[in-house]
Design a protein around this motif. Structure first.
Motif, PDB file in Angstrom:
ATOM      1  N   GLU A 170     -19.871  22.890  -7.556  1.00  9.55           N
ATOM      2  CA  GLU A 170     -18.483  22.654  -7.952  1.00  9.55           C
ATOM      3  C   GLU A 170     -17.601  22.229  -6.784  1.00  9.55           C
ATOM      4  OE1 GLU A 170     -16.757  25.579 -10.465  1.00  9.55           O
ATOM      5  OE2 GLU A 170     -18.520  25.660 -11.769  1.00  9.55           O
ATOM      6  N   ASP A 171     -18.195  22.004  -5.644  1.00 10.97           N
ATOM      7  CA  ASP A 171     -17.452  21.574  -4.459  1.00 10.97           C
ATOM      8  C   ASP A 171     -17.757  20.102  -4.175  1.00 10.97           C
ATOM      9  OD1 ASP A 171     -15.790  21.648  -2.286  1.00 10.97           O
ATOM     10  OD2 ASP A 171     -17.187  22.721  -0.995  1.00 10.97           O
ATOM     11  N   VAL A 172     -16.968  19.216  -4.777  1.00 13.51           N
ATOM     12  CA  VAL A 172     -17.092  17.784  -4.523  1.00 13.51           C
ATOM     13  C   VAL A 172     -15.819  17.296  -3.864  1.00 13.51           C
ATOM     14  CG1 VAL A 172     -18.694  17.330  -6.415  1.00 13.51           C
ATOM     15  CG2 VAL A 172     -16.253  17.191  -6.826  1.00 13.51           C
ATOM     16  N   LYS A 173     -15.925  16.209  -3.098  1.00 11.62           N
ATOM     17  CA  LYS A 173     -14.719  15.683  -2.451  1.00 11.62           C
ATOM     18  C   LYS A 173     -14.569  14.202  -2.752  1.00 11.62           C
ATOM     19  CE  LYS A 173     -16.758  14.876   2.122  1.00 11.62           C
ATOM     20  NZ  LYS A 173     -16.596  15.131   3.534  1.00 11.62           N
ATOM     21  N   PHE A 174     -13.327  13.757  -2.767  1.00  9.82           N
ATOM     22  CA  PHE A 174     -12.994  12.367  -3.003  1.00  9.82           C
ATOM     23  C   PHE A 174     -13.005  11.648  -1.662  1.00  9.82           C
ATOM     24  CE2 PHE A 174     -11.063  14.840  -6.362  1.00  9.82           C
ATOM     25  CZ  PHE A 174     -11.427  14.136  -7.494  1.00  9.82           C
ATOM     26  N   VAL A 175     -13.687  10.505  -1.594  1.00  5.77           N
ATOM     27  CA  VAL A 175     -13.838   9.774  -0.339  1.00  5.77           C
ATOM     28  C   VAL A 175     -13.472   8.316  -0.560  1.00  5.77           C
ATOM     29  CG1 VAL A 175     -15.498   9.047   1.430  1.00  5.77           C
ATOM     30  CG2 VAL A 175     -15.692  11.307   0.410  1.00  5.77           C
ATOM     31  N   VAL A 176     -12.738   7.743   0.398  1.00  2.00           N
ATOM     32  CA  VAL A 176     -12.452   6.311   0.410  1.00  2.00           C
ATOM     33  C   VAL A 176     -13.017   5.762   1.718  1.00  2.00           C
ATOM     34  CG1 VAL A 176     -10.680   4.517   0.370  1.00  2.00           C
ATOM     35  CG2 VAL A 176     -10.329   6.631  -0.917  1.00  2.00           C
ATOM     36  N   ARG A 177     -13.965   4.831   1.594  1.00  2.00           N
ATOM     37  CA  ARG A 177     -14.565   4.210   2.773  1.00  2.00           C
ATOM     38  C   ARG A 177     -14.016   2.793   2.910  1.00  2.00           C
ATOM     39  NH1 ARG A 177     -19.574   2.684   2.460  1.00  2.00           N
ATOM     40  NH2 ARG A 177     -19.701   2.714   0.210  1.00  2.00           N
ATOM     41  N   ASN A 178     -13.804   2.369   4.151  1.00  2.00           N
ATOM     42  CA  ASN A 178     -13.367   1.003   4.428  1.00  2.00           C
ATOM     43  C   ASN A 178     -14.503   0.259   5.122  1.00  2.00           C
ATOM     44  OD1 ASN A 178     -10.493   0.919   3.625  1.00  2.00           O
ATOM     45  ND2 ASN A 178     -10.347   2.599   5.085  1.00  2.00           N
ATOM     46  N   VAL A 179     -14.938  -0.840   4.515  1.00  2.00           N
ATOM     47  CA  VAL A 179     -15.984  -1.675   5.088  1.00  2.00           C
ATOM     48  C   VAL A 179     -15.494  -3.120   5.052  1.00  2.00           C
ATOM     49  CG1 VAL A 179     -18.375  -2.452   4.898  1.00  2.00           C
ATOM     50  CG2 VAL A 179     -17.784  -0.101   4.275  1.00  2.00           C
ATOM     51  N   GLN A 180     -15.312  -3.710   6.214  1.00  2.00           N
ATOM     52  CA  GLN A 180     -14.848  -5.097   6.328  1.00  2.00           C
ATOM     53  C   GLN A 180     -13.637  -5.367   5.443  1.00  2.00           C
ATOM     54  OE1 GLN A 180     -18.279  -7.526   5.555  1.00  2.00           O
ATOM     55  NE2 GLN A 180     -19.318  -6.877   7.417  1.00  2.00           N
ATOM     56  N   GLU A 181     -12.628  -4.526   5.571  1.00  2.00           N
ATOM     57  CA  GLU A 181     -11.357  -4.636   4.855  1.00  2.00           C
ATOM     58  C   GLU A 181     -11.470  -4.429   3.341  1.00  2.00           C
ATOM     59  OE1 GLU A 181      -8.879  -7.920   6.034  1.00  2.00           O
ATOM     60  OE2 GLU A 181      -9.703  -7.898   8.068  1.00  2.00           O
ATOM     61  N   ASN A 182     -12.587  -3.903   2.857  1.00  2.00           N
ATOM     62  CA  ASN A 182     -12.754  -3.550   1.450  1.00  2.00           C
ATOM     63  C   ASN A 182     -12.789  -2.034   1.323  1.00  2.00           C
ATOM     64  OD1 ASN A 182     -13.115  -6.261   0.369  1.00  2.00           O
ATOM     65  ND2 ASN A 182     -15.037  -6.237   1.500  1.00  2.00           N
ATOM     66  N   GLU A 183     -12.161  -1.516   0.276  1.00  2.00           N
ATOM     67  CA  GLU A 183     -12.149  -0.075   0.050  1.00  2.00           C
ATOM     68  C   GLU A 183     -13.152   0.296  -1.029  1.00  2.00           C
ATOM     69  OE1 GLU A 183      -8.058   0.818  -0.871  1.00  2.00           O
ATOM     70  OE2 GLU A 183      -7.641   1.234   1.237  1.00  2.00           O
ATOM     71  N   TYR A 184     -13.936   1.334  -0.756  1.00  2.00           N
ATOM     72  CA  TYR A 184     -14.934   1.837  -1.693  1.00  2.00           C
ATOM     73  C   TYR A 184     -14.625   3.297  -1.995  1.00  2.00           C
ATOM     74  CZ  TYR A 184     -17.381  -2.410  -0.445  1.00  2.00           C
ATOM     75  OH  TYR A 184     -17.693  -3.730  -0.238  1.00  2.00           O
ATOM     76  N   TYR A 185     -14.568   3.639  -3.259  1.00  3.38           N
ATOM     77  CA  TYR A 185     -14.199   4.976  -3.703  1.00  3.38           C
ATOM     78  C   TYR A 185     -15.437   5.697  -4.221  1.00  3.38           C
ATOM     79  CZ  TYR A 185      -9.568   2.905  -3.533  1.00  3.38           C
ATOM     80  OH  TYR A 185      -8.433   2.275  -3.121  1.00  3.38           O
TER      81      TYR A 185
END
Length: 75
Positions: free
Chosen positions: A44-59
């Protein structure tokens, strides 16, 4: 019209002219934020992550269980 929705760990308030507008907002919120546990191991312990790769955002959602470490990519 104003509605407050309580998910597992989060709550949000939505406003709209009518029920249809609020319904659309609730559907979008539930699709992303109502998933508060790992589908692979049940942690039940999940986290929200936003990664930036070459100016693109991945959720993504990431499981914090070191034995699992599953990821759910959005988008």
């Amino acid at each position: 019209m104003k509605v407050t929705y309580q998910a597992s760990k989060l709550s949000a308030t939505f406003e709209g002219e009518n029920q249809k507008e609020v319904f659309k907002q609730l559907a979008g919120f539930q699709e992303v934020f109502d998933q508060c546990k790992c589908a692979k191991c049940g942690c039940e312990d999940v986290k929200f992550v936003v990664r930036n790769v070459q100016e693109n955002e991945y959720y993504e959602l990431r499981c914090t269980n070191n034995q699992c470490r599953a990821k759910l990519s959005m988008g």
